[in-house]
Motif scaffolding. Structure first.
Motif, PDB file in Angstrom:
ATOM      1  N   LYS A 178     -50.398 -49.886  17.326  1.00  0.00           N
ATOM      2  CA  LYS A 178     -49.774 -48.561  17.312  1.00  0.00           C
ATOM      3  C   LYS A 178     -50.671 -47.558  18.025  1.00  0.00           C
ATOM      4  N   LEU A 179     -50.048 -46.540  18.570  1.00  0.00           N
ATOM      5  CA  LEU A 179     -50.765 -45.384  19.081  1.00  0.00           C
ATOM      6  C   LEU A 179     -50.482 -44.224  18.142  1.00  0.00           C
ATOM      7  N   VAL A 180     -51.537 -43.615  17.620  1.00  0.00           N
ATOM      8  CA  VAL A 180     -51.361 -42.465  16.738  1.00  0.00           C
ATOM      9  C   VAL A 180     -52.069 -41.264  17.356  1.00  0.00           C
ATOM     10  N   ARG A 181     -51.674 -40.088  16.936  1.00  0.00           N
ATOM     11  CA  ARG A 181     -52.290 -38.880  17.455  1.00  0.00           C
ATOM     12  C   ARG A 181     -52.717 -37.953  16.332  1.00  0.00           C
ATOM     13  N   HIS A 182     -53.637 -37.074  16.666  1.00  0.00           N
ATOM     14  CA  HIS A 182     -54.106 -36.095  15.697  1.00  0.00           C
ATOM     15  C   HIS A 182     -53.180 -34.890  15.755  1.00  0.00           C
ATOM     16  N   SER A 183     -52.366 -34.720  14.736  1.00  0.00           N
ATOM     17  CA  SER A 183     -51.423 -33.612  14.683  1.00  0.00           C
ATOM     18  C   SER A 183     -52.148 -32.303  14.384  1.00  0.00           C
ATOM     19  N   GLN A 184     -51.561 -31.209  14.827  1.00  0.00           N
ATOM     20  CA  GLN A 184     -52.108 -29.892  14.514  1.00  0.00           C
ATOM     21  C   GLN A 184     -52.062 -29.604  13.014  1.00  0.00           C
ATOM     22  N   ARG A 185     -51.262 -30.378  12.293  1.00  0.00           N
ATOM     23  CA  ARG A 185     -51.162 -30.177  10.838  1.00  0.00           C
ATOM     24  C   ARG A 185     -52.351 -30.783  10.092  1.00  0.00           C
ATOM     25  N   PHE A 186     -53.136 -31.638  10.760  1.00  0.00           N
ATOM     26  CA  PHE A 186     -54.242 -32.316  10.090  1.00  0.00           C
ATOM     27  C   PHE A 186     -55.502 -31.453  10.159  1.00  0.00           C
ATOM     28  N   ASP A 216     -47.792 -41.470  14.007  1.00  0.00           N
ATOM     29  CA  ASP A 216     -47.283 -42.517  14.893  1.00  0.00           C
ATOM     30  C   ASP A 216     -46.604 -41.909  16.125  1.00  0.00           C
ATOM     31  N   CYS A 217     -46.997 -42.411  17.307  1.00  0.00           N
ATOM     32  CA  CYS A 217     -46.426 -41.912  18.565  1.00  0.00           C
ATOM     33  C   CYS A 217     -45.136 -42.626  18.961  1.00  0.00           C
ATOM     34  N   GLY A 218     -44.652 -43.535  18.117  1.00  0.00           N
ATOM     35  CA  GLY A 218     -43.334 -44.112  18.367  1.00  0.00           C
ATOM     36  C   GLY A 218     -43.337 -45.571  18.777  1.00  0.00           C
ATOM     37  N   GLN A 219     -42.125 -46.141  18.764  1.00  0.00           N
ATOM     38  CA  GLN A 219     -41.951 -47.561  19.023  1.00  0.00           C
ATOM     39  C   GLN A 219     -42.293 -47.932  20.459  1.00  0.00           C
ATOM     40  N   ALA A 220     -41.949 -47.070  21.413  1.00  0.00           N
ATOM     41  CA  ALA A 220     -42.225 -47.392  22.816  1.00  0.00           C
ATOM     42  C   ALA A 220     -43.722 -47.554  23.053  1.00  0.00           C
ATOM     43  N   ALA A 221     -44.521 -46.674  22.453  1.00  0.00           N
ATOM     44  CA  ALA A 221     -45.974 -46.779  22.594  1.00  0.00           C
ATOM     45  C   ALA A 221     -46.500 -48.036  21.920  1.00  0.00           C
ATOM     46  N   SER A 222     -45.932 -48.373  20.769  1.00  0.00           N
ATOM     47  CA  SER A 222     -46.343 -49.583  20.054  1.00  0.00           C
ATOM     48  C   SER A 222     -46.042 -50.827  20.881  1.00  0.00           C
ATOM     49  N   GLU A 223     -44.862 -50.889  21.458  1.00  0.00           N
ATOM     50  CA  GLU A 223     -44.493 -52.053  22.263  1.00  0.00           C
ATOM     51  C   GLU A 223     -45.351 -52.149  23.524  1.00  0.00           C
ATOM     52  N   TRP A 224     -45.664 -51.016  24.124  1.00  0.00           N
ATOM     53  CA  TRP A 224     -46.493 -50.999  25.331  1.00  0.00           C
ATOM     54  C   TRP A 224     -47.878 -51.559  25.018  1.00  0.00           C
ATOM     55  N   LEU A 225     -48.505 -51.069  23.949  1.00  0.00           N
ATOM     56  CA  LEU A 225     -49.839 -51.555  23.576  1.00  0.00           C
ATOM     57  C   LEU A 225     -49.815 -53.021  23.174  1.00  0.00           C
ATOM     58  N   SER A 226     -48.802 -53.407  22.430  1.00  0.00           N
ATOM     59  CA  SER A 226     -48.711 -54.789  21.980  1.00  0.00           C
ATOM     60  C   SER A 226     -48.549 -55.744  23.161  1.00  0.00           C
ATOM     61  N   GLN A 227     -47.775 -55.338  24.149  1.00  0.00           N
ATOM     62  CA  GLN A 227     -47.615 -56.162  25.344  1.00  0.00           C
ATOM     63  C   GLN A 227     -48.928 -56.261  26.116  1.00  0.00           C
ATOM     64  N   TYR A 228     -49.599 -55.135  26.280  1.00  0.00           N
ATOM     65  CA  TYR A 228     -50.844 -55.141  27.045  1.00  0.00           C
ATOM     66  C   TYR A 228     -51.931 -55.956  26.345  1.00  0.00           C
ATOM     67  N   GLY A 284     -43.750 -38.461  13.590  1.00  0.00           N
ATOM     68  CA  GLY A 284     -43.511 -39.811  13.109  1.00  0.00           C
ATOM     69  C   GLY A 284     -44.224 -40.062  11.800  1.00  0.00           C
ATOM     70  N   PRO A 285     -44.201 -41.303  11.310  1.00  0.00           N
ATOM     71  CA  PRO A 285     -44.913 -41.636  10.077  1.00  0.00           C
ATOM     72  C   PRO A 285     -46.404 -41.319  10.203  1.00  0.00           C
ATOM     73  N   VAL A 286     -47.012 -40.934   9.107  1.00  0.00           N
ATOM     74  CA  VAL A 286     -48.435 -40.599   9.088  1.00  0.00           C
ATOM     75  C   VAL A 286     -49.190 -41.717   8.368  1.00  0.00           C
ATOM     76  N   TYR A 287     -50.279 -42.176   8.989  1.00  0.00           N
ATOM     77  CA  TYR A 287     -51.096 -43.242   8.419  1.00  0.00           C
ATOM     78  C   TYR A 287     -52.485 -42.706   8.106  1.00  0.00           C
ATOM     79  N   ASN A 288     -53.117 -43.301   7.113  1.00  0.00           N
ATOM     80  CA  ASN A 288     -54.525 -43.031   6.813  1.00  0.00           C
ATOM     81  C   ASN A 288     -55.363 -44.175   7.372  1.00  0.00           C
ATOM     82  N   ILE A 289     -56.329 -43.818   8.211  1.00  0.00           N
ATOM     83  CA  ILE A 289     -57.111 -44.808   8.939  1.00  0.00           C
ATOM     84  C   ILE A 289     -58.581 -44.519   8.703  1.00  0.00           C
ATOM     85  N   LYS A 290     -59.377 -45.553   8.464  1.00  0.00           N
ATOM     86  CA  LYS A 290     -60.810 -45.349   8.294  1.00  0.00           C
ATOM     87  C   LYS A 290     -61.479 -45.330   9.656  1.00  0.00           C
TER      88      LYS A 290
END
Length: 328
Positions: A163-171, A144-156, A128-134
């Motif tokens: 958003k839920l993001v993950r550390h890719s093996q490319r990083f 970005d782990c996707g819209q479903a994860a975003s909606e789940w967290l936002s609801q909770y 998904g899209p890659v973000y820079n976060i401090k």
């Protein structure tokens, strides 16, 4: 006319001498290490989502970015708020109740929380899209782990845009040497995922017992979110460990003691701050850095509880493994 060695030869000789001196210095330091058994591994934790509930496991693997169990990396997922900052229990104590687990096929993380359906997050890179976060003093990348994860967290969490993001093996991960506060304690090539900096945190059973003896209401080991819990060592003996060896293969190096914050005051069973300010208040009464501690200014107002360590050699840790420490 006499012939003089070329600049390249001189430079090569100097480099060879420097390498030799460094090598001898390393061997002398290594030879000074005196490992003695200080306890055994009594608990192991991997926390897939930073600041959420951890997985208690019977075996874990030490790899370059931290600890891993059944393919799930410690602190390899991160919650990000709508403004783009990482989220911890300091801002959202209720995320203490978010509980990840591994699917039966070990290909997904299943995320649960009170009143919420199960969220399935595949362990393969979502691309998904890659973000820079401090993350404290360093920038990290998160996919970005996707819209479903975003909606789940936002609801909770009751607000849109999480958003839920993950550390890719490319990083490449956070580079220790680039950290403005603790970088001087790092070595070339050392890096981590979404841990605060060092990859591993160790805490002893006796240290927790010491703290609980001073509290009206005992707290759990989960208040402190360690990776490795050691049993059989005196309280706060881990403060003195320079190197830790677990079993025959794992070698860890202490970078600094763990300065504790408000997150320790979140009840892991209710996801709410404890009104009396403990255990942080009590820790501040007897666990501040001593006046002669060279790192006292770096720790600031944070009491010390547990030890942060960098991984120097890789391998597997099992419950019951002997733990050895060197004070030099």
């Amino acid at each position: 006319m006499p012939e003089f060695p070329s600049n390249n030869l001189v430079l090569g000789g100097l480099v060879a001498c420097a390498v030799g001196v460094l090598g001898i210095s390393y061997l002398l330091r290594r030879d000074r290490r005196k490992f003695t058994q200080v306890g055994v591994v009594s608990k192991l934790f991997v926390h897939p989502i930073k600041s959420c509930r951890g997985l208690e496991v019977s075996q874990a693997e030490c790899v370059a970015l931290g600890m891993r169990s059944d393919g799930v990396m410690d602190r390899s997922f991160l919650i990000v708020c709508p403004e783009g900052r990482f989220v911890s229990q300091r801002q959202q104590p209720s995320i203490a109740l978010i509980s990840p687990s591994l699917s039966e096929d070990k290909e997904s993380v299943l995320v649960n929380a009170p009143g919420m359906p199960t969220l399935t997050v595949h362990l393969e890179d979502p691309k998904g899209p890659v973000y820079n976060i401090k993350l404290w003093r360093l920038m990290v990348e998160g996919e970005d782990c996707g819209q479903a994860a975003s909606e789940w967290l936002s609801q909770y969490l009751g607000s849109p845009g999480y958003k839920l993001v993950r550390h890719s093996q490319r990083f490449k991960g956070k580079v220790f040497l680039e950290d403005s506060l603790w970088g001087s304690e790092g070595k070339r090539g050392e890096r981590s995922a979404y841990q605060d900096l060092a990859q591993v945190n160790i805490l002893s059973v006796a240290s927790l017992d010491s703290l609980n003896s001073k509290l009206d209401k005992p707290v759990q080991i989960r208040n402190f979110r360690p990776n490795i819990v050691v049993e059989g060592t005196p309280a706060f003996y881990e403060d003195k460990w320079k190197y830790v060896r677990i079993g025959e293969n794992i070698l860890l190096r202490t970078t600094h003691l763990c300065g504790r914050c408000r997150q320790t005051t979140v009840d892991p069973d209710t996801g709410k701050f404890m009104e009396n300010g403990d255990p942080l208040k009590t820790l501040k009464s007897y666990r501040m850095a001593s006046p002669d501690d060279p790192y006292r200014n770096r720790y600031g107002a944070a009491p010390l509880f547990g030890t942060n360590l960098a991984i120097e050699s890789f391998g597997c840790i099992n419950l019951g493994d002997p733990v050895y420490a060197s004070m030099v």
